[in-house]
Design a protein around this motif. Structure first.
Motif, short mmCIF file in Angstrom:
data_model
loop_
_atom_site.label_atom_id
_atom_site.label_comp_id
_atom_site.label_asym_id
_atom_site.label_seq_id
_atom_site.Cartn_x
_atom_site.Cartn_y
_atom_site.Cartn_z
N LEU A 120 0.80 -1.22 0.00
CA LEU A 120 0.00 0.00 0.00
C LEU A 120 0.84 1.28 0.00
CD1 LEU A 120 -2.97 -0.82 2.42
CD2 LEU A 120 -2.95 -0.81 -0.08
N LEU A 121 2.12 1.17 0.36
CA LEU A 121 2.98 2.35 0.39
C LEU A 121 3.06 2.99 -1.00
CD1 LEU A 121 5.03 4.30 1.62
CD2 LEU A 121 6.80 2.55 1.25
N ARG A 122 3.39 2.18 -2.01
CA ARG A 122 3.51 2.69 -3.38
C ARG A 122 2.17 3.29 -3.85
NH1 ARG A 122 6.39 1.43 -8.24
NH2 ARG A 122 5.04 1.51 -10.08
N THR A 123 1.09 2.56 -3.56
CA THR A 123 -0.24 3.04 -3.96
C THR A 123 -0.54 4.39 -3.34
OG1 THR A 123 -1.09 0.79 -4.22
CG2 THR A 123 -2.70 2.53 -3.82
N THR A 124 -0.28 4.52 -2.05
CA THR A 124 -0.60 5.76 -1.34
C THR A 124 0.21 6.94 -1.86
OG1 THR A 124 -1.23 4.54 0.65
CG2 THR A 124 -0.64 6.85 0.93
N VAL A 125 1.49 6.75 -2.07
CA VAL A 125 2.35 7.84 -2.54
C VAL A 125 1.93 8.30 -3.94
CG1 VAL A 125 4.69 8.45 -3.23
CG2 VAL A 125 4.30 7.21 -1.10
N LEU A 126 1.75 7.35 -4.86
CA LEU A 126 1.41 7.71 -6.23
C LEU A 126 0.00 8.29 -6.33
CD1 LEU A 126 2.99 4.77 -8.27
CD2 LEU A 126 3.76 7.15 -8.14
N ALA A 127 -0.94 7.73 -5.57
CA ALA A 127 -2.30 8.26 -5.60
C ALA A 127 -2.35 9.68 -5.04
CB ALA A 127 -3.25 7.35 -4.82
N ALA A 128 -1.56 9.96 -4.00
CA ALA A 128 -1.51 11.31 -3.44
C ALA A 128 -0.89 12.29 -4.42
CB ALA A 128 -0.73 11.30 -2.13
N LEU A 129 0.15 11.88 -5.14
CA LEU A 129 0.77 12.75 -6.14
C LEU A 129 -0.18 13.01 -7.30
CD1 LEU A 129 4.43 11.39 -6.22
CD2 LEU A 129 3.66 13.63 -5.37
N MET A 130 -0.88 11.98 -7.74
CA MET A 130 -1.88 12.16 -8.80
C MET A 130 -2.93 13.18 -8.36
SD MET A 130 -4.81 9.52 -10.15
CE MET A 130 -5.65 9.68 -8.56
N SER A 131 -3.42 13.02 -7.14
CA SER A 131 -4.42 13.93 -6.62
C SER A 131 -3.87 15.35 -6.48
CB SER A 131 -4.90 13.41 -5.26
OG SER A 131 -5.93 14.22 -4.75
N THR A 132 -2.60 15.46 -6.11
CA THR A 132 -1.96 16.77 -6.01
C THR A 132 -2.00 17.50 -7.34
OG1 THR A 132 -0.47 16.08 -4.24
CG2 THR A 132 0.22 17.97 -5.57
N GLY A 133 -1.63 16.80 -8.41
CA GLY A 133 -1.59 17.43 -9.71
C GLY A 133 -2.96 17.87 -10.19
N VAL A 134 -3.94 16.97 -10.09
CA VAL A 134 -5.28 17.30 -10.57
C VAL A 134 -5.90 18.43 -9.76
CG1 VAL A 134 -7.63 16.42 -10.84
CG2 VAL A 134 -5.69 15.01 -11.53
N GLN A 135 -5.76 18.36 -8.45
CA GLN A 135 -6.40 19.37 -7.62
C GLN A 135 -5.63 20.69 -7.60
OE1 GLN A 135 -9.05 17.89 -4.45
NE2 GLN A 135 -7.53 16.27 -4.25
N GLY A 136 -4.32 20.61 -7.78
CA GLY A 136 -3.57 21.85 -7.93
C GLY A 136 -4.05 22.63 -9.13
N GLY A 137 -4.25 21.93 -10.25
CA GLY A 137 -4.77 22.58 -11.44
C GLY A 137 -6.18 23.08 -11.25
N TYR A 138 -7.03 22.25 -10.65
CA TYR A 138 -8.43 22.61 -10.51
C TYR A 138 -8.62 23.83 -9.60
CZ TYR A 138 -13.40 22.45 -9.63
OH TYR A 138 -14.72 22.82 -9.53
N TYR A 139 -8.01 23.80 -8.42
CA TYR A 139 -8.26 24.87 -7.47
C TYR A 139 -7.59 26.18 -7.87
CZ TYR A 139 -10.82 21.80 -4.43
OH TYR A 139 -11.78 20.96 -3.93
N THR A 140 -6.55 26.11 -8.68
CA THR A 140 -6.00 27.33 -9.25
C THR A 140 -7.05 28.01 -10.11
OG1 THR A 140 -3.73 26.49 -9.26
CG2 THR A 140 -4.24 28.26 -10.81
N LEU A 141 -7.70 27.23 -10.96
CA LEU A 141 -8.73 27.79 -11.84
C LEU A 141 -9.95 28.23 -11.05
CD1 LEU A 141 -8.45 25.11 -14.68
CD2 LEU A 141 -7.47 27.41 -14.65
N ALA A 142 -10.40 27.40 -10.09
CA ALA A 142 -11.59 27.73 -9.31
C ALA A 142 -11.39 29.01 -8.49
CB ALA A 142 -11.92 26.59 -8.37
#
Length: 439
Positions: A249-271
Motif C-alpha cells: 500500500l505504500l507505493r499506492t498511497t504515494v502515487l495516488a496522493a501525487l496524482m491527486s496533487t496534480g489534478v487538484q492543484g490545477g483545478y483549485y488554481t482555476l476555481a
C-alpha cells in the motif's frame, strides 16, 4: 517487522459481497436502480453533502474581490485564504477517513457536514483578515472530510459494473453546488453593497444543517463495512493512517496522493482565480462574471456525467489521463485569448469546465478500489485530501506570480499539475471491475 493489530484482525466471515447478492439491472439508469433502497438513500445523502460542500467552498472565490477590497489585501494574501482552506482540508480529510473506518461512514459524514456549515457561517462574522483566515481554516476540516466519507459510503453500495458511473454522478453534485453559489452570489451582490454582500453570502452557508437531519435519520452504512467492523472492529485512527504506508500500500498511497496533487492543484488554481480574472482583467461586472461562470458550470456538469460513463467503459486510469491532457490544453487556450475577445472566452468556458471536471469522475471509484475495506476510507481520505492540501500551494503561487505575469498568464501554471497527474498514473493499477471485498 512486527505485526500490527490490523494484521491480527479476525477475518471477515465468508459471505457474498453486496455486488453478488442481487442481479444487476440493465438500462440507462441501471446504476441507480442497482443501489437498492438503502443505497439510494446513501446516494442522496452523499450527493447533497458534496453539493453543499461545493457551495460552501465557492462563496470564497466568488467574494475574493470584495474581501480583498474590504481588508485592503494584495493578491498574495487574498490567495492565502484558499490555500489555508485546502491545506487544513488535507488534515480534515485524513482524520475523517480514519474515523469513518473506526466509527462508521454515516457518523463521520454527519460530523464533517456539520463542521463545514458552522465555520462557513462564522466567516461572515469575521472582524478582520486574521480572524477570517482562522475560521476558513476550521471550515477546511469539515470540507476536506465530506467527499472521502460520502464517496466510500456510496462505493460500498454500488455494483462493480456500475461503480464508475455511480461515483461519477456523485461527483456531479459539485457542479450543482457551484451553480447554486453563482446564482446566490449574483442576487446578493446586486441587492447589497460589496462590504455587506460577502458576509451575507457566507451566512447562507448554514444550508447544510438541514442535510445533517436527513443523514442521521435515513442513511446507514453498507453491509460490507458493517461486517468488517463487526468481525474485527475498525482500526484506530493512527493505526489506519500507518497501515496505508505499509507493504504494497505504500507505493499506492504515494502515487495516488501525487496524482491527486496534480489534478487538484490545477483545478483549485482555476476555481480560485477565474472569477477575479474575469472581473479584473476582462472588466466584467458581477452579472457578467456570473454569466460566464454559468457556461463553465454547464460544461462541468456535462463533464462529470460523461466522465462517469467513460470510467466504466475506458477504465479509471485511461479516463483520468485523457482529461489531464485535455485540461492542460484548455487552460493554455483560455488564458491566452486576446483582450476584447470576450465571446471567445465565453465559448471556451464550456470545454474548460467540461475537462477540468470530467477528470474527477473516476476518483471516487478508483481510490475506493485501491484499498481494502478496513482502511478504505482512510486511504481514500488521505490520498485525496493530502493531494488537495499540497495542491493548495498552486493558488497562492498564482497570486504572487500574477503581480508580474497577470492572472491570465499565471493560470498557465495549472497545466503543470495536470502533467504530474498524467505521469503518476503509469505506476497505479487499473481497477475497473474489481469487487471491493477483493481489494
Amino acid at each position: 517487522m512486527s505485526s500490527s493489530p490490523l494484521d491480527k484482525a479476525a477475518p471477515v466471515p465468508a459471505q457474498p459481497a453486496p455486488d453478488a447478492e442481487r442481479s444487476v439491472p440493465a438500462g440507462r439508469f441501471a446504476w441507480f436502480r442497482a443501489l437498492g433502497p438503502d443505497g439510494r438513500r446513501a446516494f442522496y445523502g452523499a450527493y447533497g453533502g458534496y453539493g453543499l460542500d461545493s457551495y460552501d467552498f465557492y462563496v470564497l472565490p466568488l467574494s475574493m474581490a470584495a474581501i480583498g477590497a474590504y481588508f485592503s489585501l494584495d493578491n498574495g494574501r487574498t490567495g492565502l485564504l484558499t490555500t489555508v482552506t485546502l491545506v487544513v482540508s488535507a488534515l480534515g480529510g485524513a482524520l475523517a477517513g480514519a474515523f469513518a473506518d473506526r466509527i462508521g461512514r454515516v457518523r463521520a459524514l454527519v460530523w464533517t457536514v456539520g463542521v463545514y456549515a458552522v465555520f462557513t457561517v462564522a466567516c461572515g462574522f469575521a472582524p478582520n483578515f486574521e480572524t477570517l483566515l482562522v475560521f476558513r481554516a476550521l471550515q477546511g476540516l469539515g470540507f476536506g472530510g465530506e467527499w472521502a466519507v460520502g464517496a466510500v459510503l456510496v462505493a460500498e453500495y454500488a455494483s462493480r459494473e456500475h461503480r464508475g458511473r455511480t461515483l461519477g454522478w456523485i461527483q456531479s453534485a459539485w457542479a450543482v453546488g457551484w451553480a447554486l453559489a453563482v446564482l446566490v452570489y449574483t442576487v446578493v451582490y446586486n441587492l447589497a453593497g460589496d462590504d455587506l454582500a460577502w458576509r451575507v453570502l457566507f451566512f447562507t452557508g448554514a444550508l447544510p444543517a438541514l442535510l445533517v437531519l436527513y443523514v442521521r435519520r435515513s442513511v446507514h452504512d453498507a453491509p460490507v463495512a458493517e461486517r468488517q467492523r463487526a468481525a474485527g472492529g475498525g482500526p484506530s485512527a493512527l493505526g489506519g493512517l500507518l497501515h496505508v504506508f505499509r507493504g504494497r500500500l505504500l507505493r499506492t498511497t504515494v502515487l495516488a496522493a501525487l496524482m491527486s496533487t496534480g489534478v487538484q492543484g490545477g483545478y483549485y488554481t482555476l476555481a480560485t482565480w477565474i472569477p477575479k480574472y474575469l472581473h479584473d482583467e476582462r472588466g466584467l461586472s458581477v452579472t457578467g462574471v456570473g454569466g460566464f461562470l454559468i457556461v463553465q458550470i454547464v460544461g462541468a456538469f456535462a463533464g462529470y456525467v460523461t466522465g462517469a460513463h467513460l470510467a466504466d467503459r475506458l477504465g479509471r486510469r485511461r479516463t483520468i489521463q485523457t482529461f489531464a491532457v485535455l485540461s492542460a490544453l484548455c487552460v493554455v487556450g483560455y488564458a491566452q485569448v486576446p483582450a476584447g475577445w470576450e465571446e471567445i472566452t465565453l465559448l471556451l468556458g464550456f470545454p474548460l469546465g467540461f475537462c477540468m471536471s470530467a477528470i474527477f469522475s473516476s476518483f471516487g471509484s478508483f481510490l475506493a478500489e485501491l484499498y481494502p475495506t478496513r482502511v478504505r476510507a482512510t486511504g481514500q481520505g488521505f490520498t485525496y485530501n493530502v493531494g488537495r492540501g499540497i495542491g493548495a500551494v498552486f493558488p497562492t503561487l498564482v497570486g504572487y506570480l500574477s503581480q508580474s505575469w497577470g492572472v491570465g498568464g499565471a493560470l498557465v501554471f495549472a497545466a503543470a499539475g495536470y502533467a504530474l497527474a498524467f505521469v503518476c498514473l503509469f505506476g497505479l493499477p487499473e481497477t475497473r471491475g474489481i469487487e471491493l471485498s477483493e481489494a
